[in-house]
Design a protein around this motif. Structure first.
Motif, PDB file in Angstrom:
ATOM      1  N   VAL A  33       0.831  -1.199   0.000  1.00  0.00           N
ATOM      2  CA  VAL A  33       0.000   0.000   0.000  1.00  0.00           C
ATOM      3  C   VAL A  33       0.868   1.254   0.000  1.00  0.00           C
ATOM      4  CG1 VAL A  33      -1.791   1.280   1.216  1.00  0.00           C
ATOM      5  CG2 VAL A  33      -1.812  -1.222   1.252  1.00  0.00           C
ATOM      6  N   PRO A  34       0.744   2.134  -1.001  1.00  0.00           N
ATOM      7  CA  PRO A  34       1.503   3.396  -0.994  1.00  0.00           C
ATOM      8  C   PRO A  34       1.058   4.286   0.167  1.00  0.00           C
ATOM      9  CG  PRO A  34       0.581   2.931  -3.173  1.00  0.00           C
ATOM     10  CD  PRO A  34      -0.065   1.976  -2.221  1.00  0.00           C
ATOM     11  N   VAL A  35       2.025   4.757   0.960  1.00  0.00           N
ATOM     12  CA  VAL A  35       1.686   5.599   2.104  1.00  0.00           C
ATOM     13  C   VAL A  35       2.351   6.972   2.049  1.00  0.00           C
ATOM     14  CG1 VAL A  35       1.183   3.675   3.668  1.00  0.00           C
ATOM     15  CG2 VAL A  35       3.536   4.520   3.479  1.00  0.00           C
ATOM     16  N   TYR A  87       3.064   2.643  11.256  1.00  0.00           N
ATOM     17  CA  TYR A  87       1.988   2.481  10.286  1.00  0.00           C
ATOM     18  C   TYR A  87       1.121   1.268  10.615  1.00  0.00           C
ATOM     19  CZ  TYR A  87       3.208   6.102   6.915  1.00  0.00           C
ATOM     20  OH  TYR A  87       3.409   7.308   6.290  1.00  0.00           O
ATOM     21  N   LEU A  88       1.747   0.162  10.986  1.00  0.00           N
ATOM     22  CA  LEU A  88       0.978  -1.048  11.299  1.00  0.00           C
ATOM     23  C   LEU A  88       0.093  -0.841  12.526  1.00  0.00           C
ATOM     24  CD1 LEU A  88       3.655  -3.833  10.673  1.00  0.00           C
ATOM     25  CD2 LEU A  88       1.746  -3.188   9.194  1.00  0.00           C
ATOM     26  N   GLN A  89       0.541  -0.004  13.445  1.00  0.00           N
ATOM     27  CA  GLN A  89      -0.238   0.262  14.642  1.00  0.00           C
ATOM     28  C   GLN A  89      -1.376   1.248  14.350  1.00  0.00           C
ATOM     29  OE1 GLN A  89      -0.245  -1.084  17.652  1.00  0.00           O
ATOM     30  NE2 GLN A  89      -1.943   0.264  18.273  1.00  0.00           N
ATOM     31  N   GLU A  90      -1.076   2.322  13.644  1.00  0.00           N
ATOM     32  CA  GLU A  90      -2.064   3.374  13.426  1.00  0.00           C
ATOM     33  C   GLU A  90      -3.119   2.997  12.377  1.00  0.00           C
ATOM     34  OE1 GLU A  90      -0.007   6.923  12.421  1.00  0.00           O
ATOM     35  OE2 GLU A  90       0.894   7.194  14.399  1.00  0.00           O
ATOM     36  N   ASP A  91      -2.713   2.212  11.391  1.00  0.00           N
ATOM     37  CA  ASP A  91      -3.610   1.937  10.261  1.00  0.00           C
ATOM     38  C   ASP A  91      -3.818   0.447  10.050  1.00  0.00           C
ATOM     39  OD1 ASP A  91      -3.915   4.709   9.499  1.00  0.00           O
ATOM     40  OD2 ASP A  91      -1.844   4.601   8.783  1.00  0.00           O
ATOM     41  N   THR A 147      -6.674  -0.885   7.834  1.00  0.00           N
ATOM     42  CA  THR A 147      -6.479  -0.806   6.388  1.00  0.00           C
ATOM     43  C   THR A 147      -5.353  -1.705   5.919  1.00  0.00           C
ATOM     44  OG1 THR A 147      -7.308   1.465   6.302  1.00  0.00           O
ATOM     45  CG2 THR A 147      -5.901   0.743   4.477  1.00  0.00           C
ATOM     46  N   LEU A 148      -4.213  -1.645   6.598  1.00  0.00           N
ATOM     47  CA  LEU A 148      -3.015  -2.344   6.142  1.00  0.00           C
ATOM     48  C   LEU A 148      -3.028  -3.835   6.472  1.00  0.00           C
ATOM     49  CD1 LEU A 148      -0.391   0.348   7.195  1.00  0.00           C
ATOM     50  CD2 LEU A 148      -1.332  -0.062   4.917  1.00  0.00           C
ATOM     51  N   LEU A 149      -3.791  -4.228   7.488  1.00  0.00           N
ATOM     52  CA  LEU A 149      -3.797  -5.633   7.902  1.00  0.00           C
ATOM     53  C   LEU A 149      -5.127  -6.322   7.600  1.00  0.00           C
ATOM     54  CD1 LEU A 149      -1.986  -5.364  11.364  1.00  0.00           C
ATOM     55  CD2 LEU A 149      -1.000  -5.765   9.107  1.00  0.00           C
ATOM     56  N   ARG A 150      -5.993  -5.686   6.831  1.00  0.00           N
ATOM     57  CA  ARG A 150      -7.296  -6.289   6.530  1.00  0.00           C
ATOM     58  C   ARG A 150      -7.115  -7.469   5.579  1.00  0.00           C
ATOM     59  NH1 ARG A 150      -6.833  -2.577   2.408  1.00  0.00           N
ATOM     60  NH2 ARG A 150      -7.951  -3.070   0.461  1.00  0.00           N
TER      61      ARG A 150
END
Length: 359
Positions: free
Chosen positions: A49-51, A183-187, A190-193
């Motif tokens: 995912v582009p962040v 990023y993995l904690q905040e999002d 979205t990122l781990l769905r």
């Protein structure tokens, strides 16, 4: 500019990651020559995912997390240092290779790709790659400090090697790990769905060759990592017989993949059993899907005939009714019109349709 090289480097950030790990990668591109693109561009991705995005025209990192409004970029000082370091490396390597290959004209592209992988909160991999005009030229494992280069000019001296070790260990590595964890904690939503793939096996005739194409199609899945296998009589079809296989993005943030086999008429008469099997993080077991049953031609013909008959009845009723209205005649033909209307009602025509015919 060779766009496919950019795509290949982005894809490598995904396929090098195991199913239980997460990756943050940065891909930088330097373009020499006249184009409409910025000279330097960089993209930061978490998993696939582009962040974040940077280019030399805007000269700063901006967020690409469209699901998060008014987002700000953290650790800007370290990022600025990495941008300057990568930009310097790209310009030097581009100049070296253009001179080596006598590339004095045209557009040429140098790229650098760096990624760190976390597995169970532990740094499992940290590596750097570079390419020129779509061809890989250099690899460096920043954990084992092993260098692999296809260009003698890129072999580091002892002094350069020590300096690069310090830069990667003290700047790149902590920034990569810290950013990825944040990023993995905040999002994580979205990122781990996980989105389950929809799978179909489609058979259709190739118009020019007369052969039959058997395709295994998986779509709507996330994350991007997927394993799709086409089976013939419960045995995997060799990759050399298949076309496709590239994971492509859908417009909704999910992905799709198609693998196809061209089957001759002779093979089709052998009545092989084709099955598509798909492995993905969103499913506990493999998905096994068989070809869709072909439509019954007899049933299709019957439906078409019924539609044509019904259309003819409607047209006939309208013509007769309009004729009656213009002539003012009220004779026994009216009974014929009425029987047509009754027939239309029995065939499923609505009351509104029949009222339009009467009036």
């Amino acid at each position: 500019m060779k766009v496919p090289a950019v795509v290949l480097l982005i894809l490598s950030s995904v396929h090098l990651v195991s199913t239980d790990s997460h990756s943050l990668s940065i891909m930088a591109t330097f373009i020499s020559g006249e184009t409409q693109f910025p000279e330097i561009t960089m993209a930061v991705l978490v998993n696939d995912v582009p962040v974040e995005y940077y280019d030399s025209d805007i000269n700063k990192f901006v967020s690409r997390r469209h699901w998060r409004v008014n987002d700000s970029i953290q650790e800007t000082d370290l990022r600025d240092y990495v941008v300057a370091d990568i930009g310097n490396i790209l310009q030097k390597s581009s100049h070296t290779l253009m001179k080596k290959y006598n590339h004095t004209q045209g557009v040429h592209v140098s790229q650098e790709f760096a990624a760190c992988d976390l597995e169970d909160e532990t740094l499992s991999r940290f590596f750097i790659m570079s390419a020129y005009d779509g061809e890989e030229k250099f690899q460096y494992d920043a954990l084992s400090h092993i260098q692999n280069t296809l260009v003698p000019e890129f072999v580091w001296s002892k002094e350069t090697s020590d300096i690069r070790k310090q830069i990667y260990a003290n700047t790149y590595q902590p920034l990569c790990v810290k950013t990825l964890r944040r990023y993995l904690q905040e999002d994580k939503n979205t990122l781990l769905r996980k989105e389950r793939p929809r799978v179909r096996v489609i058979q259709k005739t190739e118009p020019h060759s007369g052969r039959t194409q058997v395709s295994c199609v998986a779509t709507g899945f996330y994350p991007r990592r997927v394993n799709v296998t086409l089976l013939r009589d419960d045995r995997p079809v060799p990759d050399r017989e298949l076309t496709g296989g590239e994971v492509l993005p859908n417009g909704d943030g999910t992905y799709q993949l198609r693998r196809s086999l061209s089957v001759s008429e002779e093979e089709l008469r052998e009545r092989h059993r084709y099955t598509c099997t798909v492995s993905h993080l969103s499913v506990d077991n493999k998905l096994d899907v068989k070809p869709e049953a072909p439509a019954d031609p007899v049933l299709i013909s019957a439906v078409l005939i019924a539609v044509l008959v019904l259309t003819a009845l409607i047209v006939t009723a309208i013509v007769l009714c309009r004729k009656r209205r213009h002539t003012g005649e009220e004779d026994e033909d009216w009974m014929m019109d009425r029987s047509i209307i009754v027939t239309l009602i029995n065939c499923g025509v609505t009351i509104r349709d029949t009222e339009e015919v009467f009036h």
